[in-house]
Each structure stands twice: as C-alpha cells, then as structure tokens.
Design a protein around this motif. Structure first.
Motif, PDB file in Angstrom:
ATOM      1  N   VAL A 148       0.838  -1.197   0.000  1.00 35.14           N
ATOM      2  CA  VAL A 148       0.000   0.000   0.000  1.00 35.14           C
ATOM      3  C   VAL A 148       0.877   1.253   0.000  1.00 35.14           C
ATOM      4  CG1 VAL A 148      -1.629   1.361   1.390  1.00 35.14           C
ATOM      5  CG2 VAL A 148      -2.015  -1.088   1.058  1.00 35.14           C
ATOM      6  N   THR A 149       1.966   1.216   0.771  1.00 30.81           N
ATOM      7  CA  THR A 149       2.865   2.372   0.817  1.00 30.81           C
ATOM      8  C   THR A 149       3.440   2.662  -0.564  1.00 30.81           C
ATOM      9  OG1 THR A 149       3.447   1.790   3.076  1.00 30.81           O
ATOM     10  CG2 THR A 149       4.903   3.329   1.959  1.00 30.81           C
ATOM     11  N   GLN A 150       3.885   1.619  -1.222  1.00 31.72           N
ATOM     12  CA  GLN A 150       4.438   1.806  -2.575  1.00 31.72           C
ATOM     13  C   GLN A 150       3.391   2.382  -3.515  1.00 31.72           C
ATOM     14  OE1 GLN A 150       5.764  -2.200  -3.173  1.00 31.72           O
ATOM     15  NE2 GLN A 150       7.904  -1.713  -2.697  1.00 31.72           N
ATOM     16  N   ALA A 151       2.171   1.860  -3.404  1.00 34.35           N
ATOM     17  CA  ALA A 151       1.107   2.356  -4.285  1.00 34.35           C
ATOM     18  C   ALA A 151       0.836   3.834  -4.005  1.00 34.35           C
ATOM     19  CB  ALA A 151      -0.163   1.523  -4.091  1.00 34.35           C
ATOM     20  N   LEU A 152       0.692   4.191  -2.721  1.00 29.81           N
ATOM     21  CA  LEU A 152       0.400   5.592  -2.392  1.00 29.81           C
ATOM     22  C   LEU A 152       1.531   6.511  -2.858  1.00 29.81           C
ATOM     23  CD1 LEU A 152      -1.239   5.431   1.184  1.00 29.81           C
ATOM     24  CD2 LEU A 152      -2.344   5.521  -1.061  1.00 29.81           C
ATOM     25  N   ARG A 153       2.751   6.052  -2.673  1.00 32.33           N
ATOM     26  CA  ARG A 153       3.872   6.893  -3.126  1.00 32.33           C
ATOM     27  C   ARG A 153       3.829   7.098  -4.633  1.00 32.33           C
ATOM     28  NH1 ARG A 153       8.583   4.357   0.751  1.00 32.33           N
ATOM     29  NH2 ARG A 153       8.025   5.567   2.604  1.00 32.33           N
ATOM     30  N   SER A 154       3.454   6.067  -5.356  1.00 34.44           N
ATOM     31  CA  SER A 154       3.405   6.237  -6.814  1.00 34.44           C
ATOM     32  C   SER A 154       2.265   7.181  -7.213  1.00 34.44           C
ATOM     33  CB  SER A 154       3.278   4.881  -7.523  1.00 34.44           C
ATOM     34  OG  SER A 154       2.013   4.308  -7.301  1.00 34.44           O
ATOM     35  N   TYR A 155       1.134   7.106  -6.517  1.00 37.37           N
ATOM     36  CA  TYR A 155       0.041   8.034  -6.850  1.00 37.37           C
ATOM     37  C   TYR A 155       0.407   9.464  -6.454  1.00 37.37           C
ATOM     38  CZ  TYR A 155      -2.593   3.584  -6.428  1.00 37.37           C
ATOM     39  OH  TYR A 155      -3.015   2.284  -6.509  1.00 37.37           O
ATOM     40  N   ALA A 156       1.297   9.589  -5.438  1.00 34.59           N
ATOM     41  CA  ALA A 156       1.654  10.909  -4.904  1.00 34.59           C
ATOM     42  C   ALA A 156       2.904  11.479  -5.558  1.00 34.59           C
ATOM     43  CB  ALA A 156       1.847  10.813  -3.385  1.00 34.59           C
ATOM     44  N   GLU A 157       3.283  10.888  -6.666  1.00 30.33           N
ATOM     45  CA  GLU A 157       4.512  11.286  -7.353  1.00 30.33           C
ATOM     46  C   GLU A 157       4.646  12.801  -7.517  1.00 30.33           C
ATOM     47  OE1 GLU A 157       6.938   9.300  -8.296  1.00 30.33           O
ATOM     48  OE2 GLU A 157       8.105  10.810  -9.400  1.00 30.33           O
ATOM     49  N   HIS A 158       3.542  13.471  -7.825  1.00 30.42           N
ATOM     50  CA  HIS A 158       3.615  14.916  -8.082  1.00 30.42           C
ATOM     51  C   HIS A 158       3.010  15.742  -6.949  1.00 30.42           C
ATOM     52  CE1 HIS A 158       5.073  13.846 -12.006  1.00 30.42           C
ATOM     53  NE2 HIS A 158       4.034  13.044 -12.157  1.00 30.42           N
ATOM     54  N   LEU A 159       2.943  15.154  -5.782  1.00 29.94           N
ATOM     55  CA  LEU A 159       2.446  15.883  -4.606  1.00 29.94           C
ATOM     56  C   LEU A 159       3.598  15.993  -3.606  1.00 29.94           C
ATOM     57  CD1 LEU A 159      -0.892  13.897  -4.025  1.00 29.94           C
ATOM     58  CD2 LEU A 159      -0.671  16.144  -5.110  1.00 29.94           C
ATOM     59  N   GLU A 160       3.564  17.046  -2.808  1.00 26.01           N
ATOM     60  CA  GLU A 160       4.625  17.208  -1.815  1.00 26.01           C
ATOM     61  C   GLU A 160       4.205  16.571  -0.504  1.00 26.01           C
ATOM     62  OE1 GLU A 160       7.650  18.603  -2.414  1.00 26.01           O
ATOM     63  OE2 GLU A 160       6.964  18.621  -4.498  1.00 26.01           O
ATOM     64  N   VAL A 161       3.992  15.273  -0.523  1.00 30.13           N
ATOM     65  CA  VAL A 161       3.568  14.619   0.720  1.00 30.13           C
ATOM     66  C   VAL A 161       4.465  13.415   1.025  1.00 30.13           C
ATOM     67  CG1 VAL A 161       1.165  15.351   0.414  1.00 30.13           C
ATOM     68  CG2 VAL A 161       1.863  13.088  -0.361  1.00 30.13           C
ATOM     69  N   GLU A 162       4.610  13.154   2.296  1.00 23.20           N
ATOM     70  CA  GLU A 162       5.426  12.030   2.728  1.00 23.20           C
ATOM     71  C   GLU A 162       4.532  10.886   3.183  1.00 23.20           C
ATOM     72  OE1 GLU A 162       8.597  11.554   2.442  1.00 23.20           O
ATOM     73  OE2 GLU A 162       8.856  13.573   1.598  1.00 23.20           O
ATOM     74  N   VAL A 163       4.789   9.712   2.653  1.00 24.02           N
ATOM     75  CA  VAL A 163       4.066   8.512   3.071  1.00 24.02           C
ATOM     76  C   VAL A 163       5.066   7.626   3.799  1.00 24.02           C
ATOM     77  CG1 VAL A 163       2.650   6.566   2.337  1.00 24.02           C
ATOM     78  CG2 VAL A 163       2.649   8.681   0.985  1.00 24.02           C
ATOM     79  N   VAL A 164       4.793   7.327   5.053  1.00 23.25           N
ATOM     80  CA  VAL A 164       5.723   6.525   5.843  1.00 23.25           C
ATOM     81  C   VAL A 164       5.079   5.189   6.221  1.00 23.25           C
ATOM     82  CG1 VAL A 164       6.912   6.375   8.080  1.00 23.25           C
ATOM     83  CG2 VAL A 164       7.031   8.487   6.736  1.00 23.25           C
ATOM     84  N   ALA A 165       5.843   4.139   6.071  1.00 25.87           N
ATOM     85  CA  ALA A 165       5.340   2.807   6.428  1.00 25.87           C
ATOM     86  C   ALA A 165       5.895   2.393   7.782  1.00 25.87           C
ATOM     87  CB  ALA A 165       5.762   1.796   5.363  1.00 25.87           C
ATOM     88  N   VAL A 166       5.049   1.907   8.663  1.00 19.81           N
ATOM     89  CA  VAL A 166       5.538   1.339   9.919  1.00 19.81           C
ATOM     90  C   VAL A 166       4.967  -0.068  10.092  1.00 19.81           C
ATOM     91  CG1 VAL A 166       5.823   3.620  10.972  1.00 19.81           C
ATOM     92  CG2 VAL A 166       3.737   2.351  11.413  1.00 19.81           C
ATOM     93  N   PHE A 167       5.851  -1.000  10.309  1.00 21.32           N
ATOM     94  CA  PHE A 167       5.427  -2.404  10.392  1.00 21.32           C
ATOM     95  C   PHE A 167       6.394  -3.180  11.272  1.00 21.32           C
ATOM     96  CE2 PHE A 167       7.793  -1.418   6.555  1.00 21.32           C
ATOM     97  CZ  PHE A 167       8.893  -2.258   6.672  1.00 21.32           C
ATOM     98  N   GLY A 168       5.925  -4.269  11.786  1.00 25.33           N
ATOM     99  CA  GLY A 168       6.743  -5.100  12.668  1.00 25.33           C
ATOM    100  C   GLY A 168       7.839  -5.835  11.922  1.00 25.33           C
ATOM    101  N   GLY A 169       8.768  -6.379  12.691  1.00 32.33           N
ATOM    102  CA  GLY A 169       9.837  -7.163  12.077  1.00 32.33           C
ATOM    103  C   GLY A 169      10.922  -6.299  11.472  1.00 32.33           C
ATOM    104  N   ALA A 170      10.865  -4.991  11.704  1.00 36.73           N
ATOM    105  CA  ALA A 170      11.912  -4.080  11.227  1.00 36.73           C
ATOM    106  C   ALA A 170      12.271  -3.173  12.397  1.00 36.73           C
ATOM    107  CB  ALA A 170      11.394  -3.251  10.059  1.00 36.73           C
ATOM    108  N   PRO A 171      13.493  -2.607  12.415  1.00 37.01           N
ATOM    109  CA  PRO A 171      13.913  -1.796  13.557  1.00 37.01           C
ATOM    110  C   PRO A 171      12.955  -0.632  13.807  1.00 37.01           C
ATOM    111  CG  PRO A 171      15.750  -2.148  12.044  1.00 37.01           C
ATOM    112  CD  PRO A 171      14.530  -2.699  11.386  1.00 37.01           C
ATOM    113  N   ILE A 172      12.536  -0.486  15.038  1.00 36.22           N
ATOM    114  CA  ILE A 172      11.563   0.558  15.348  1.00 36.22           C
ATOM    115  C   ILE A 172      12.207   1.942  15.298  1.00 36.22           C
ATOM    116  CG2 ILE A 172      11.837   0.582  17.878  1.00 36.22           C
ATOM    117  CD1 ILE A 172       8.641   0.530  17.876  1.00 36.22           C
TER     118      ILE A 172
END
Ligand code: ADP
Ligand code: MG
Length: 502
Positions: free
Chosen positions: A86-110
């Motif tokens: 979903v993060t990848q999809a949102l980032r691709s739709y937001a290509e021409h917008l000045e917005v940051e999409v951040v993903a937070v999920f388990g199993g990766a350093p907090i």
C-alpha cells in the motif's frame, strides 16, 4: 467511459495516474472516489485485485494539506506485505504531490521508523501491532488523523486484531472520515463498521458468481475423526491435477500436511506460521506444478491467482458463504470446469443449506464413480418422472462437450445434477422460503398448480430446505411460474422466485 478526471481528482494526481497507465477507473474506484471526496464514510467491498488501494488512496492523497506537518491520514493494514504494498502504491500516486508517506510495520527496527516519523509524515501506513507500539512510545500521535482507512479489514479479523483496531480508532479525532475496504464483510467487521463509522455509504461490487457456474459442487458429511481418512479416499477417486485443500487453522493445515505426507501424497502446506521465504517457495512450486496438493489457510491463500486448479476441497467448512465463493473461485477458471468438495461434520450439515441459499445453487452429496454409475443422475427424480434412461445417455455427451475441452468425463457431471446445464428438460427455480416459514412440499405444489396454473406433469421436483426451496419445472413454464408467483403470498408470507443459478 468514465475517466479519472470525471471523478474530481486534482491534475497532479491525474498526471501520476496517466504515467502509471491507469486509463479508466475500476468499478469500485468509480463509485468510492466521489463519495470519499465528498467527505462521506465509505464501506467498500470488492474482490481482491479490483483496485481498492487507489479507491481510498486517491481521495486520501487529495485530502492532505502538504503544508500541515502533522499525521493527517492513517491506513491500517493486516500484514507487513500489505503495508509495504500500500505504501508503494500511495507513493506512486503521490509522485507529483509534496507529501510524505511513511510505512511502519513489525519485524523491522523501530528506531528508523521513529526517525522517519519525526522528520514528518503526512500519511502513515501501518500494521496494527507496530502502530500500537509506536503510540505507546509517543512516537506517533493521531490527534490530527482525520482520514482513517482500514484496508483488507477481513484479514484483520482473521488475525484477531479487532480490539487493537478499536483502540486505534478511539485515538483518532471523532470528526474523522473513515473508510473500510475489504473483500468480504463477515459479521464482526460489519459490527466494527457500525460502531466506528458515521452513516457510511456502502459500495459493494458483487463478485462474479459466474465463476461458480463452471464449478461442480458437492458436499461430504463425515464425522470429524474420520475426515482425514475420507479425504485420502476422495483424492484417490477424484485424481485432481492440482488441488487446494482449505483448513480453518494454521495448526490444522500443518497437521493435515503431515497426515497426507505419511500416506505418500505429494503435498505442501501454506500458512501464516511459515517464514515469508518458505511461503514464497511453496507458492512457486505449486504454480510450477511441482506440487500437486496444497493445504492452505484462507489468509495464506488470499489473493493467490493460481490457474488450472482442478479441485478445491473445503476440508473445514468455510465460516461464511463469501469465504466459500472466494475459496471455490480458485477453480473453474475461464473455459474449464472445476470441482469443489466441502466436508461437513453431521453437526455442520446445516451450513450447506446456508451456502446453497446464499449462493443460490444446489450442492449435492458427493458420490464415488461407482455410486454415480449405480444411481445414474438423480435416480429418485428420474423414477418419479418415469423418463427413459436412453434420453439421459443421449444428453450427457452433449452436456459434457459444452463444458470446456471435455477434460472431465461426462460421469463427472453426475452429482451436480444432469439437468443443470441450461438445455435440460427442467428449469430450477429458487424460492426464498422453506421449512422455517412453515412451508412444505405440498404447499409449494399447491402454489405451482393453483397460483401458476401448472399441470402436474410440468412440475418435476420440489425440494424444501430449511430456509428456502428449489422447484423444477418445464422450461416452457418457468417464466410464467416466476411471473405468477414471485411476490405473492404463501401461508401469509411473501415468496420470491427466481431462476436458480447453477
Ligand atoms: P485490491 O486491493 O482490490 O486487491 P489493488 O489495489 O492491489 O487491488 O490493485 C490491483 C492491481 O490493479 C494493482 O497492480 C494496481 O496497480 C492495478 N490497478 C488498480 N486500479 C487500476 C486502474 N484503474 N487501471 C489500471 N490498473 C489498475
Ligand atoms: Mg488491497
């Protein structure tokens, strides 16, 4: 043809869609996007692969104010994989917008996720557990999160996440806009929606029951302790080219895998307790036809697009008709027939009736080829009708030829009812009332005779089940029967009739 620009999306978003090659909105997008842009809560239900991410993602991105550094929108996802997707999809739709999409999920350093949040996130896409964690560490505050999405909500249910989801929703502003997207809508999810959404618009893109038409369905009643043994028998008899065997639990899946392996069968399990690596390995092996049998849980198999599965076996009865349709949709893909066999214990027998009603199809009892031969299709009815058996023999090859490639012999048709292929000499009608409404066979026969003025010989079979019934009539009389009886009353209850889908 509706275009994205007709839906009220900004030029920057449209430009990104152009670049992605999205020409036309999918049905769920066409309906959900304007509703969400208008500020309504939306429940969106559509099958996997229908474009739900953009359906909520595009309005979400349009809603954001790039100048506001707070977290303005969150998307909750059930798994790490979906979170990343979903993060990848949102980032691709937001290509021409000045917005940051951040993903937070388990199993990766907090820590790295914490620092990304500190440097600014307009949208946070999260798995439920990691979001709870970050909230408890005060790394994430939701006081400005006025756009909230629950994606693939039914998978959250499977993982037992609902309580945490409720906690997160309670942390978001009460004036928020909430969207819930899901492939199926089981009761607990519906309840969640009722409790936490404001006057939601429900958009439901009905799954193509078409797939179901090409699938021959049967059930087997067997005590729980004999299930494994029965399954082995069934596999021997059915000789599936490839089969997916569904179990309800992860433990059930690995146990069954062991049992089948011990019997020398070529089988692999697919469930959530396995590492991503080994899940991928199993999937690839199955897709490449290196494994014949796959024992899977619903979650693990969700979204899988596997061609040429000849059999779906519901080793554990699915807990909703939607899950049933979902599962059996894995077979009977375009131009091929598939077989779906559902195991029930005697106590679960009623479940078959429920599925028959919801899917508006009839599911016969599974028979071995010997039994099928011995019985010839529906022997009881044949005798009642007094039809010569020659006619049956004549009809069968034609019916089988109708089905793709004839890769199933005609005898495969048997338990699905020889007369379900459209040009049979009866038409099956679905009646929305059954025993529960105090209706019995005689009542229906009476209604057919007196209400629809059918001669006795035009009435072939009347089968009253608990909540609904099936009647079979001459094709020439079917239309009139529906016209005369649909919407009339029988024993004080309104009855609805329609041609049963088979
Ligand atoms: P769902 O969440 O319903 O399972 P996704 O949002 O993951 O479906 O979309 C499935 C695929 O379809 C993705 O690869 C996506 O990029 C693509 N897709 C979505 N909408 C469109 C569209 N309007 N035109 C072309 N491709 C699309
Ligand atoms: Mg999705």
């Amino acid at each position: 043809m509706t275009a994205f620009k007709d839906l009220g999306l900004s030029p920057a978003i449209q430009q990104a869609l152009d670049e992605l090659g999205f020409v036309e909105p999918s049905p769920i997008q066409e309906e959900a996007i304007p509703e969400l842009l208008a500020g309504h809560d939306v429940i969106g239900q559509a099958q996997t692969g229908t474009g739900k991410t953009a359906a909520f993602g595009l309005p979400l991105l349009q809603y954001l104010d790039p100048a506001d550094p707070e977290v303005q929108a969150i998307v909750l996802t059930p798994t790490r994989e979906l979170c990343i997707q979903v993060t990848q999809a949102l980032r691709s739709y937001a290509e021409h917008l000045e917005v940051e999409v951040v993903a937070v999920f388990g199993g990766a350093p907090i820590r790295s996720q914490q620092s990304q949040l500190r440097s600014g996130a307009h949208v946070v896409v999260a798995t439920v557990g990691r979001m709870m964690d970050l909230m408890s560490r005060h790394s994430l505050v939701l006081t400005s999160a006025r756009f909230v999405v629950l994606d693939e909500a039914d998978e959250m249910l499977d993982l037992g996440f609902i309580e945490d989801v409720e906690k997160i929703l309670r942390m978001c502003p009460s004036g928020r806009q909430t969207a819930l997207f899901s492939a199926t809508m089981p009761p607990p999810i519906q309840k969640l929606a009722e409790g936490y959404m404001y006057d939601p618009t429900t958009i439901r893109i009905t799954p193509k029951t078409l797939t179901v038409d090409a699938i021959q369905q049967a059930f087997i009643e067997v005590p729980a302790k004999d299930k494994a043994e029965k399954l082995v028998d069934v596999l021997k008899v059915e000789e599936p080219e490839q089969a997916i065997i569904f179990t309800r639990t992860k433990i059930g899946a690995s146990k069954l895998e062991q049992t089948l392996k011990a019997k020398g069968l070529d089988v692999k399990a697919l469930h959530g307790d396995m590492s991503q690596g080994s899940r991928d390995g199993v999937m690839i092996a199955f897709k490449d036809h290196r494994v014949r049998l796959l024992v899977a849980t619903d979650i693990a198999a969700r979204g899988l697009d596997i061609e040429h599965v000849t059999h779906v076996i519901n080793y554990d009865v699915p807990n909703s008709s939607e899950v049933y349709v979902h599962r059996i949709g894995r077979t009977g893909r375009v131009g091929r027939t598939g077989r779906a066999i559902t195991f029930v214990t005697p106590a679960q027998r009623e479940e078959i009736g429920r599925i028959e009603r919801d899917v508006k199809t009839s599911i016969g009892e599974w028979e071995t080829p010997e039994e099928r031969l011995e019985h010839a299709p529906r022997p009881r009815r044949r005798r009642e009708r007094g039809e010569p058996s020659e006619r049956q023999r004549e009809r069968e090859p034609a019916a089988a030829g109708d089905r793709a490639e004839g890769d199933d012999g005609p005898d495969r048709d048997r338990d699905a009812g020889g007369d379900r292929d459209g040009k049979a000499e009866t038409v099956k009608l679905f009646v929305n009332r059954g025993e529960r409404s105090g209706i019995d066979e005689e009542d229906l026969r009476w209604a057919l005779r007196e209400g629809a003025v059918l001669p006795d010989e035009a009435i072939h079979d009347v089968r009253v089940l608990h909540r609904f019934s099936f009647v079979e009539v001459d094709p020439a009389e079917a239309e009139r029967t529906v016209e005369f009886l649909d919407g009339t009353k029988l024993k004080g209850k309104e009855i609805r009739l329609e041609v049963a889908r088979s």
